[in-house]
Design a protein around this motif. Structure first.
Motif, PDB file in Angstrom:
ATOM      1  N   LYS A 193       3.875 -10.261  10.958  1.00  0.00           N
ATOM      2  CA  LYS A 193       3.759 -10.008  11.804  1.00  0.00           C
ATOM      3  C   LYS A 193       3.819  -8.144  12.349  1.00  0.00           C
ATOM      4  O   LYS A 193       3.984  -7.138  11.467  1.00  0.00           O
ATOM      5  N   HIS A 194       3.363  -8.019  13.118  1.00  0.00           N
ATOM      6  CA  HIS A 194       2.656  -6.087  13.685  1.00  0.00           C
ATOM      7  C   HIS A 194       3.632  -6.022  13.176  1.00  0.00           C
ATOM      8  O   HIS A 194       4.020  -4.453  12.715  1.00  0.00           O
ATOM      9  N   GLU A 195       5.187  -6.045  13.983  1.00  0.00           N
ATOM     10  CA  GLU A 195       6.169  -5.314  14.338  1.00  0.00           C
ATOM     11  C   GLU A 195       6.938  -5.151  12.293  1.00  0.00           C
ATOM     12  O   GLU A 195       6.965  -3.674  12.000  1.00  0.00           O
ATOM     13  N   ALA A 196       6.338  -6.099  11.672  1.00  0.00           N
ATOM     14  CA  ALA A 196       6.846  -6.044  10.506  1.00  0.00           C
ATOM     15  C   ALA A 196       5.731  -4.570   9.758  1.00  0.00           C
ATOM     16  O   ALA A 196       6.030  -4.281   8.639  1.00  0.00           O
ATOM     17  N   ILE A 197       4.789  -4.662  10.117  1.00  0.00           N
ATOM     18  CA  ILE A 197       4.117  -3.695   9.229  1.00  0.00           C
ATOM     19  C   ILE A 197       4.022  -2.085   9.421  1.00  0.00           C
ATOM     20  O   ILE A 197       4.061  -1.568   8.661  1.00  0.00           O
ATOM     21  N   ARG A 198       4.434  -1.778  11.235  1.00  0.00           N
ATOM     22  CA  ARG A 198       4.718  -0.923  10.914  1.00  0.00           C
ATOM     23  C   ARG A 198       5.842  -0.010  10.008  1.00  0.00           C
ATOM     24  O   ARG A 198       5.268   1.305  10.325  1.00  0.00           O
ATOM     25  N   THR A 199       7.317  -1.244  10.782  1.00  0.00           N
ATOM     26  CA  THR A 199       8.435  -0.660   9.221  1.00  0.00           C
ATOM     27  C   THR A 199       8.017  -0.098   7.358  1.00  0.00           C
ATOM     28  O   THR A 199       7.855   0.560   7.684  1.00  0.00           O
ATOM     29  N   ARG A 200       6.591  -1.283   7.686  1.00  0.00           N
ATOM     30  CA  ARG A 200       6.217  -0.986   6.868  1.00  0.00           C
ATOM     31  C   ARG A 200       5.552  -0.395   5.918  1.00  0.00           C
ATOM     32  O   ARG A 200       5.714   0.710   5.190  1.00  0.00           O
ATOM     33  N   ILE A 201       4.864   0.233   6.604  1.00  0.00           N
ATOM     34  CA  ILE A 201       3.870   1.224   6.702  1.00  0.00           C
ATOM     35  C   ILE A 201       4.268   2.841   6.832  1.00  0.00           C
ATOM     36  O   ILE A 201       3.966   3.392   5.921  1.00  0.00           O
ATOM     37  N   HIS A 202       5.111   3.147   7.007  1.00  0.00           N
ATOM     38  CA  HIS A 202       6.035   4.442   6.995  1.00  0.00           C
ATOM     39  C   HIS A 202       6.855   3.902   5.573  1.00  0.00           C
ATOM     40  O   HIS A 202       6.625   5.285   5.628  1.00  0.00           O
ATOM     41  N   ARG A 203       6.953   3.080   5.443  1.00  0.00           N
ATOM     42  CA  ARG A 203       8.120   2.977   3.961  1.00  0.00           C
ATOM     43  C   ARG A 203       7.124   3.165   3.051  1.00  0.00           C
ATOM     44  O   ARG A 203       6.918   4.631   2.107  1.00  0.00           O
ATOM     45  N   ILE A 204       5.818   2.675   3.205  1.00  0.00           N
ATOM     46  CA  ILE A 204       4.430   3.610   1.841  1.00  0.00           C
ATOM     47  C   ILE A 204       3.981   5.008   2.286  1.00  0.00           C
ATOM     48  O   ILE A 204       4.032   5.433   1.063  1.00  0.00           O
ATOM     49  N   LYS A 205       3.988   4.677   3.682  1.00  0.00           N
ATOM     50  CA  LYS A 205       3.578   7.084   3.204  1.00  0.00           C
ATOM     51  C   LYS A 205       4.658   7.699   2.821  1.00  0.00           C
ATOM     52  O   LYS A 205       4.690   8.831   2.398  1.00  0.00           O
ATOM     53  N   ILE A 254      -1.381   0.381   3.075  1.00  0.00           N
ATOM     54  CA  ILE A 254      -2.445   1.742   2.997  1.00  0.00           C
ATOM     55  C   ILE A 254      -3.216   1.789   2.890  1.00  0.00           C
ATOM     56  O   ILE A 254      -3.886   3.238   3.535  1.00  0.00           O
ATOM     57  N   LEU A 255      -4.170   1.281   2.087  1.00  0.00           N
ATOM     58  CA  LEU A 255      -5.815   1.212   1.760  1.00  0.00           C
ATOM     59  C   LEU A 255      -6.456   1.296   3.494  1.00  0.00           C
ATOM     60  O   LEU A 255      -7.170   2.208   4.034  1.00  0.00           O
ATOM     61  N   LEU A 256      -5.687   0.247   3.929  1.00  0.00           N
ATOM     62  CA  LEU A 256      -6.662  -0.135   5.509  1.00  0.00           C
ATOM     63  C   LEU A 256      -5.767   0.667   6.226  1.00  0.00           C
ATOM     64  O   LEU A 256      -6.783   1.701   7.424  1.00  0.00           O
ATOM     65  N   GLU A 257      -4.479   1.640   6.032  1.00  0.00           N
ATOM     66  CA  GLU A 257      -4.210   2.900   7.554  1.00  0.00           C
ATOM     67  C   GLU A 257      -4.847   3.882   7.058  1.00  0.00           C
ATOM     68  O   GLU A 257      -5.266   4.864   8.135  1.00  0.00           O
ATOM     69  N   LEU A 258      -4.875   3.912   6.056  1.00  0.00           N
ATOM     70  CA  LEU A 258      -6.114   5.144   5.502  1.00  0.00           C
ATOM     71  C   LEU A 258      -7.150   5.118   6.742  1.00  0.00           C
ATOM     72  O   LEU A 258      -7.752   6.346   6.634  1.00  0.00           O
ATOM     73  N   GLU A 259      -7.986   4.172   6.204  1.00  0.00           N
ATOM     74  CA  GLU A 259      -9.332   3.516   6.347  1.00  0.00           C
ATOM     75  C   GLU A 259      -8.937   3.691   8.135  1.00  0.00           C
ATOM     76  O   GLU A 259     -10.366   3.582   9.235  1.00  0.00           O
ATOM     77  N   GLY A 260      -8.707   3.936   8.621  1.00  0.00           N
ATOM     78  CA  GLY A 260      -8.258   3.734  10.458  1.00  0.00           C
ATOM     79  C   GLY A 260      -8.332   2.565  11.182  1.00  0.00           C
ATOM     80  O   GLY A 260      -8.662   2.420  12.175  1.00  0.00           O
ATOM     81  N   LEU A 261      -7.734   1.287  10.274  1.00  0.00           N
ATOM     82  CA  LEU A 261      -7.658   0.111  11.046  1.00  0.00           C
ATOM     83  C   LEU A 261      -6.435   0.649  11.649  1.00  0.00           C
ATOM     84  O   LEU A 261      -5.443   0.226  11.474  1.00  0.00           O
ATOM     85  N   PRO A 262      -6.547  -0.243  13.075  1.00  0.00           N
ATOM     86  CA  PRO A 262      -5.135   0.374  13.869  1.00  0.00           C
ATOM     87  C   PRO A 262      -3.948  -1.977  13.355  1.00  0.00           C
ATOM     88  O   PRO A 262      -4.858  -2.407  12.445  1.00  0.00           O
ATOM     89  N   GLN A 263      -3.171  -0.750  13.635  1.00  0.00           N
ATOM     90  CA  GLN A 263      -2.176  -1.645  12.685  1.00  0.00           C
ATOM     91  C   GLN A 263      -2.246  -3.166  13.193  1.00  0.00           C
ATOM     92  O   GLN A 263      -1.803  -3.995  12.625  1.00  0.00           O
TER      93      GLN A 263
END
Lengths: 186, 164
Positions: free
Chosen positions: B142-154, B123-132
Motif C-alpha cells: 500500500k502507498h502509505e506503507a511504502i512511505r514509512t518504509r522508504i523513510h526507514r530504508i533511507k 530504494i533503487l526505484l526511489e533513487l531512480e525518481g519513480l513516484p512513490q
C-alpha cells in the motif's frame, strides 16, 4: 554523505548508460537462439523415444513379457522424469513477471514448494522404478551378452546411478537455497 | 512482426539506462553481471509485450519485470557478488578524482546490496525518481506503507554509507 539528498544527488550524477552499439542486434540474436534451443530439445526428445521404440521392435521385445516390463519401467520412468522437468521449466518461464513483486514472490514460492515435492517424493520413486526395470532385464543381458560386456553394463549402470544421484542432490540443494533466499527476502 | 520489433527496439533504447541501473544495484555495481541481467529483462519484455495493457505506465511495467527478474537470480548473484573484488575494477592508473568517484559508487552499491531484497528494490526505484505511488504498484504494497518504509530504508542507507 550525511543526508539522503546527498546520496540522491550522487546517484543522479552517474554517467548515462547507453545501450551497447550492437546491443539490440545481439539481444534479438539471443531471442532467436532461445527459440531454436527449445526446438532442438523437442527434436532430441522425440528422436530418443523413436530410437527406444525402434530398438524395442528390433529385438522383438513384444514377444517377451520380461523385456516389456523391464523396458517399460526404464523408458517410462525416464520419459516421465524428462516431461516433469520440461513442464517445470515451462511453468517457471510462464510465471508472469509483470505482476507486482509481492504476488510474484508468492508465485515463485509456490513453484519452489512444488519442486521440493518433485525432488523429495517423485524423483526417488522414478529412480526406484528405473532400477527395478534394469534389474528385471539383467538376467536377459547375462544370457544374451558376453561376460565382459555384461560386467561393463553392470558397473557403468551403478556408476551412472551414483553420478545421477549426486547431480539430483546438488540440484535439490540449489533449489532449497533459492526457497530459503526467497523467504528471507521480505 | 516487424512492427513489434520496431516497438521493442524503441522500448529497449529508451529504457536501457533505467533497467541497467536497477540491475547494477542488484550486482553491487558489477557491470558484466548487470549487463547479463539487463539482457534477461529485455528478453522477458519481448516475450510479454503482447500482454502489456495500458492499465499501468510502460515504465512501471518494465520496472516490475526488472525487479522480478533480478529476484529469480538472487542466489546466483549472491554467490558472484561475494567474490567480487572492489579493487579489481581499479587496476588501471586513473585520475584521482575518477578513482574516488568509483570507490564512492562501490561503497554506495555495496550498502544497497546489504539491504533485504524488497528494501533494495524500493530504494533503487526511489533513487531512480519513480513516484512513490508507482513504487507501491511495482512492489505490491500500500502507498502509505511504502512511505514509512522508504523513510526507514533511507536512514539505514545513510548509516551504512557513513560506516556507522
Amino acid at each position: 554523505m550525511n543526508s539522503f539528498e546527498e546520496i540522491q544527488s550522487k546517484w543522479n550524477d552517474q554517467d548515462k548508460i547507453k545501450a551497447p552499439k550492437d546491443g539490440f542486434k545481439s539481444l534479438m540474436k539471443r531471442i532467436e537462439e532461445i527459440k531454436n534451443k527449445q526446438k532442438i530439445t523437442n527434436g532430441v526428445l522425440l528422436a530418443t523415444v523413436l530410437v527406444l521404440g525402434g530398438f524395442f521392435f528390433y529385438i522383438s521385445g513384444y514377444n517377451n513379457h520380461q523385456v516389456i516390463l523391464g523396458l517399460l519401467l526404464m523408458i517410462g520412468s525416464l520419459i516421465i522424469r524428462v516431461v516433469i522437468e520440461l513442464l517445470s521449466i515451462k511453468k517457471l518461464q510462464r510465471i508472469n513477471r509483470s505482476m507486482d513483486n509481492t504476488l510474484f514472490k508468492q508465485e515463485l514460492t509456490k513453484y519452489y514448494n512444488k519442486r521440493r515435492i518433485i525432488h523429495i517424493v517423485i524423483t526417488p520413486l522414478i529412480v526406484l522404478f528405473y532400477a527395478i526395470g534394469f534389474v528385471i532385464l539383467l538376467p536377459l543381458f547375462k544370457v544374451n551378452l558376453s561376460a565382459s560386456f555384461y560386467t561393463y553394463i553392470l558397473a557403468s549402470s551403478v556408476l551412472t546411478l551414483l553420478i545421477l544421484g549426486l547431480f539430483i542432490a546438488k540440484q535439490i540443494k540449489k533449489e532449497l537455497e533459492d526457497l530459503r533466499i526467497l523467504k528471507d527476502s521480505q | 512482426m516487424k512492427e513489434k520489433e520496431e516497438i521493442f527496439e524503441n522500448i529497449y533504447h529508451s529504457n536501457y539506462d533505467k533497467v541497467m541501473r536497477i540491475c547494477l544495484g542488484y550486482t553491487a555495481g558489477n557491470n558484466d553481471e548487470a549487463g547479463d541481467l539487463t539482457q534477461e529483462v529485455f528478453i522477458k519484455v519481448w516475450s510479454s509485450l503482447n500482454e502489456f495493457r495500458n492499465e499501468s505506465k510502460m515504465a512501471t511495467w518494465i520496472y516490475r519485470i526488472t525487479v522480478n527478474t533480478c529476484l529469480t537470480r538472487l542466489r546466483k548473484l549472491k554467490k558472484k557478488v561475494k567474490n567480487y573484488d572492489v579493487e579489481s575494477v581499479i587496476d588501471v592508473p586513473q585520475e584521482n578524482e575518477t578513482i574516488d568517484k568509483e570507490i564512492m559508487y562501490e561503497g554506495l552499491y555495496n550498502c544497497i546490496n546489504k539491504l533485504s531484497e524488497t528494501n533494495r528494490a524500493i530504494i533503487l526505484l526511489e533513487l531512480e525518481g519513480l513516484p512513490q505511488k508507482e513504487i507501491a504498484e511495482v512492489i505490491g504494497i500500500k502507498h502509505e506503507a511504502i512511505r514509512t518504509r522508504i523513510h526507514r530504508i533511507k536512514n539505514e542507507l545513510i548509516k551504512c554509507v557513513n560506516n556507522e
